[in-house]
Design an enzyme around this catalytic site. Structure first.
Site, short mmCIF file in Angstrom:
data_model
loop_
_atom_site.label_atom_id
_atom_site.label_comp_id
_atom_site.label_asym_id
_atom_site.label_seq_id
_atom_site.Cartn_x
_atom_site.Cartn_y
_atom_site.Cartn_z
N LEU A 38 -19.71 -4.24 -12.90
CA LEU A 38 -19.86 -5.58 -12.32
C LEU A 38 -21.20 -6.20 -12.68
CD1 LEU A 38 -18.45 -7.58 -10.28
CD2 LEU A 38 -20.05 -6.66 -8.58
N HIS A 39 -21.15 -7.37 -13.27
CA HIS A 39 -22.41 -8.04 -13.62
C HIS A 39 -22.34 -9.53 -13.33
CE1 HIS A 39 -19.84 -7.81 -17.24
NE2 HIS A 39 -20.36 -8.97 -17.59
N LEU A 40 -23.44 -10.02 -12.79
CA LEU A 40 -23.56 -11.43 -12.43
C LEU A 40 -24.33 -12.15 -13.55
CD1 LEU A 40 -23.61 -13.76 -10.24
CD2 LEU A 40 -25.73 -12.73 -9.40
#
Length: 624
Positions: free
Chosen positions: A528-530
DNA sequence: GTTCTAGAAC
DNA sequence: GTTCTAGAAC
């Protein structure tokens, strides 16, 4: 004309939107506006005129309409010369009398330009029953695949005879072997052999003509046609495949992709032809069955090295599969006609116990092929971890990407075994995971801007704007929004705050920037990466439509919205589909549409419009 | 995710 | 002829 374009909306500021499907509609619309006086007005709203015309032409073709190579509209849309392969360009032969001394019950019909001579046939074919139950097919494997004609003709006649015998209670079921030339050797061989076998010539005959123009040019209605496909089910190549894909338009390509990715020699796949396809509208073709036969051409895939034992077996299987699939369509049609049941049945769906069996077998066959053939062996998540552990996280290092075994989602398999399908990741998609799990290994990399127990802040290696960084979660097993649950909310909030902090830092250096924080609905890379990305999109790494649309359409989910959604529903369900990435290119500020990336980029370099109103709410944008 | 490239679009 | 895209390969 703008087939892939987003339809304009009244909310964009238009008061009236009219859709024109053909020249007649356009003329009416122009006349309507011409007739308006200075004080006249038309009702506001969306007015979609129903298509009466055969085809919606592309804008380029529309603009080239004056070109003499395009046949006039009055006789229905025709393939332009530039689109056809040389062998398809030959004029259809004039009607010829059935050869003298032809004693067999088979009839040879010549492709007819003269409608009168075909009247009788056309009349017969106009009956709903008949047209629903005629399969036109080319000879499989005898052209480019160089299969011996004599052996092929035996197989055609044998499989056709067996098939018709099996369906001798359905007298209006017909098989028609089609070839372009009256000199076709395969046609004469088949004709001769069929006569020896005394096959009913009303149920099996040969036809000289273009398989894509049987109705309009030959007066023969065939609702199902077979295509001598290639194993990738791709348009192009040559011969029948190119001609059918070209005549059927984009929609056949799309419909095919939905049904299967590839074909094994000896199998076939039914593709319902969308009603928008010119082949459907003009020729009445409702289904295309792609067939792949054996290959005896050393220059083509799956070359059988003249092994005719294997080759003949495969050709038999190919025709059997074709005819069985045709039968399933006929049964579906009969089911509809006879039972008139409320719920719609699928085109290939049958109703009798036998039908169910056949349908199951067919679907098994196509399912086996569907999306599977090209896929490498599957790996478990654990195996993937093992596999990537040894590798460095530079996701663009080829030594890594080639050493790790690729793996991709195989939804069919996981669904069958009752396990919830979870996405598997290609080797190149592991880099962020590696980094998140072992940041200490990469502490000397100047791409890492911040490390904590919960996340890492990394400069995107291929930034799509002046400033583009990623806040990567370090939680193992949290790969995308689909994995996020309520328990991850504190993490998401802290990732968001870290992102805002970095945006503010960048704003100190350049106050003109504007930032947006969000996630990709379907990320390409695991973990998960923003994204924290400035809205200038001024970067040479932003190269294609997918790049653009992944940041400027609902595919990009604002961090604030994701957090709110999880607070309310416990999961992020509003994620948008990857299809949106193929949409037209629109400016993220003024929403104007642009034909390609370079033009879009030159537009956005100068566009000073304010951002769309929804982005101005809820702190979706961060600016000075 | 990127790179490469055939073929479509211009 | 060049530019651009889209799909395959990695």
């Amino acid at each position: 004309m703008l087939q892939k374009k987003e339809t304009p909306l009244l909310t964009e500021g238009f008061s009236r939107i009219m859709s024109c499907n053909d020249d007649g509609d356009i003329k009416k619309a122009v006349d309507l506006y011409n007739a308006l006086g200075p004080s006249d007005s038309l009702p506001s709203g969306i007015f979609c005129q129903k298509s009466k015309g055969p085809v919606q032409v592309g804008i380029m073709k529309f603009l080239k309409k004056g070109d003499t190579s395009t046949v006039e509209k009055s006789s229905g849309p025709k393939i332009t010369l530039s689109e056809t392969k040389p062998e398809q360009q030959k004029p259809l032969p004039k009607h010829e009398k059935v050869e003298e001394g032809m004693s067999c019950p088979m009839e040879i019909e010549k492709g007819l330009n003269d409608k009168n001579e075909n009247e009788e046939h056309a009349k017969e074919c106009d009956s709903g029953d008949v047209d629903s139950c005629t399969l036109a097919f080319p000879s499989i494997s005898t052209a480019d695949f160089q299969f011996d004609l004599d052996r092929a003709s035996d197989i055609i006649v044998d499989t056709a005879a067996d098939f018709l015998q099996k369906f001798d209670n359905i007298t209006y079921i017909r098989l028609v072997l089609v070839d372009l030339s009256e000199k076709s050797r395969i046609l004469s061989l088949v004709k001769e052999k069929a006569s020896k076998k005394s096959i009913d010539c009303s149920r099996f005959f040969t036809f000289v003509g273009d398989i894509t123009q049987l109705h309009t040019k030959g007066g023969l209605r065939c609702s199902v046609i077979a295509n001598a496909a290639n194993w990738r089910l791709k348009p192009g190549g040559g011969g029948v495949n190119a001609a059918i894909f070209s005549a059927a338009g984009e929609s056949l390509h799309h419909a095919t992709k939905k049904c299967a990715d590839a074909l094994r020699p000896g199998t076939s796949v039914v593709v319902p032809l969308p009603s928008i396809s010119p082949l459907h509208q003009r020729e009445g073709v409702t289904h295309v069955i792609h067939v792949l036969g054996p290959n005896m051409n050393p220059m083509r895939p799956d070359y059988l090295k003249n092994d005719y034992i294997k080759g003949s077996k495969i050709l038999h299987e190919a025709y059997n599969s074709l005819f069985e699939n045709f039968a399933s369509i006929v049964r579906g049609h009969m089911g509809k006609q006879n039972e008139k049941l409320g719920p719609e049945m699928s085109a290939s769906g049958g109703t009798s116990p036998n039908d169910t069996k056949m349908k199951r077998e067919d679907s098994h066959g196509s399912e086996r092929m569907k999306k599977h053939k090209l896929l490498p062996p599957i790996m478990t998540v654990k195996q993937q971890h093992e596999c990537t552990k040894a590798n460095m996280p530079n996701y663009h290092d080829k030594s890594i990407t080639s050493s790790a075994a690729p793996n991709q989602a195989r939804e069919g398999d996981t669904k069958k075994s009752g396990v919830v399908a979870s996405k598997t990741w290609g080797s190149w998609a592991q880099a962020l995971y590696e980094l998140a799990m072992h940041p200490e290994k990469y502490k000397n990399t100047d791409s890492i801007m911040e490390t904590s127990d919960e996340f890492i802040v990394l400069k995107d290696l291929y930034p799509k704007a002046k400033r583009h960084v990623l806040v990567i979660s370090r939680t193992d097993g949290l790969d995308s929004l689909a994995d996020v649950k309520k328990e991850h909310l504190p993490l998401l909030r802290r990732m968001h705050s870290a992102g805002v902090k970095w945006a503010q830092k960048f704003l100190e250096e350049d106050a003109s920037l504007v930032f947006r924080l969000g996630y990709h609905s379907v990320p390409s890379m695991r973990q998960l990466h923003l994204h924290i990305i400035s809205q200038d999109f001024d970067s040479t790494s932003l190269k294609n439509k997918k790049h653009w649309n992944s940041f400027t359409t609902p595919f990009f989910r604002d961090s604030v919205d994701v957090i709110e959604e999880i607070e309310q529903h416990g999961s992020a369900t509003a994620s948008s589909d990857e299809k949106i990435l193929a949409m037209e290119l629109r400016c993220h500020r003024c929403r104007s549409a642009h034909p390609n990336i370079p033009k879009l980029k030159s537009h956005i370099a100068n566009c000073k419009s304010s951002f769309p109103s929804h982005l101005l709410q809820k702190n979706r944008l961060t600016s000075s």
